[in-house]
Structures are given as structure tokens and as C-alpha cells.
Design a protein around this motif. Structure first.
Motif, PDB file in Angstrom:
ATOM      1  N   GLN A 124      29.661  32.241  80.750  1.00  0.00           N
ATOM      2  CA  GLN A 124      28.881  32.641  79.475  1.00  0.00           C
ATOM      3  C   GLN A 124      29.097  33.902  79.098  1.00  0.00           C
ATOM      4  N   LYS A 125      29.297  34.716  80.079  1.00  0.00           N
ATOM      5  CA  LYS A 125      29.210  36.431  79.840  1.00  0.00           C
ATOM      6  C   LYS A 125      30.596  36.606  79.272  1.00  0.00           C
TER       7      LYS A 125
ATOM      8  N   ALA B  57      31.368  27.997  77.468  1.00  0.00           N
ATOM      9  CA  ALA B  57      30.052  28.036  76.827  1.00  0.00           C
ATOM     10  C   ALA B  57      29.146  27.207  77.631  1.00  0.00           C
ATOM     11  N   SER B  58      29.570  26.094  77.841  1.00  0.00           N
ATOM     12  CA  SER B  58      28.562  24.950  78.455  1.00  0.00           C
ATOM     13  C   SER B  58      28.889  24.878  79.961  1.00  0.00           C
ATOM     14  N   SER B  59      29.510  26.162  80.572  1.00  0.00           N
ATOM     15  CA  SER B  59      29.601  25.765  82.137  1.00  0.00           C
ATOM     16  C   SER B  59      28.284  26.077  82.915  1.00  0.00           C
TER      17      SER B  59
ATOM     18  N   GLU C 204      36.958  27.729  75.069  1.00  0.00           N
ATOM     19  CA  GLU C 204      35.764  28.596  74.660  1.00  0.00           C
ATOM     20  C   GLU C 204      34.702  27.617  74.646  1.00  0.00           C
TER      21      GLU C 204
END
Length: 137
Positions: A113-114, A105-107, A101
């Protein structure tokens, strides 16, 4: 009445580790090893307009692989956070969820992030599986 639609993507990987279940009262309280199987599922409602992909599988596979590298060929009882919590399949599934997760989120890929994690399942020997999920109450 409106119909909600979504897509789910699932990737699988594996890692090999040893562990000893604390407070178990049985053979599994002794150090032993497994080839753990991991299945990770995400979902989302919006495909990219140009490729019509929810998320490139390689982004999802990379997030899982990077997480599992820290567990592979280790004694889990000596590897954080399992040096403090029991290295059960249930706790492994939750740990992998949280790590993936955070990676999504930091990708740098905005599509990562979607998507939303749906489940992480960890299996021992392919016969037993512990699945972790989170949802809004």
C-alpha cells in the motif's frame, strides 16, 4: 536543497489472447491473436527496515499474474470491459493498471500500500509498446 530518493521495481509477464480492433480499417479489424508482453513498474521511498526491500517481488508478481489470468487465452472482445471498449494495447495497459492498483491497495502486505504505480506497458510481438501512466497535475 533537499534530494528526493526513491526505488523502482519492475516485473514482467505475458498472456495470450485474441482480439479484433473495432473501427480500425485494416487487417487488425479481423480477429487475430498476440502473445502480449506486460511490464509493470512501481516506486516508493521507504525500504522495510529489517529486509531493506521496497516490496517483495512476489507480491508484485502475484498482483500482475492475478490480473492477467482474466485475460489469458480469451477473446478479449468477449471479455469485460473489452466487450464495450476497444481491446487496444492502450486500453489493455490502462485496464491492467487499474486492476493491479486495486490489488495492491487491498493487499494484506502493508508495504504494497506504500508503493505507487509508475507505468504499465503492453507490447505486441515485442516490437510495439503502449504505456499507460498517471500522475498529479
Amino acid at each position: 536543497m533537499s534530494t528526493k530518493k526513491c526505488w523502482r521495481l519492475t516485473v514482467r509477464d505475458e498472456f495470450s489472447s485474441g482480439h479484433a480492433l473495432r473501427h480500425y480499417e485494416g487487417k487488425c479489424e479481423n480477429l487475430h491473436g498476440h502473445n502480449f508482453g506486460v511490464e509493470l513498474t512501481v516506486q516508493g521511498e521507504e525500504l522495510l527496515p529489517d529486509t531493506e526491500l521496497l516490496l517483495d517481488f512476489k507480491v508484485l508478481k502475484q498482483a500482475l499474474k492475478q490480473t492477467l489470468e482474466a485475460l489469458d487465452h480469451r477473446v478479449l472482445n468477449e471479455t469485460p470491459p473489452f466487450d464495450r471498449i476497444n481491446p487496444s494495447s492502450e486500453n489493455l495497459a490502462r485496464h491492467i493498471w487499474r486492476q493491479v492498483e486495486a490489488r495492491l491497495a487491498s493487499s494484506p502486505d502493508p508495504q504494497a500500500q506504500k508503493v505507487r504505480l509508475v507505468s504499465v506497458a503492453v507490447s505486441e510481438k515485442g516490437r510495439q509498446t503502449a504505456t499507460y501512466m498517471e500522475w498529479d497535475a
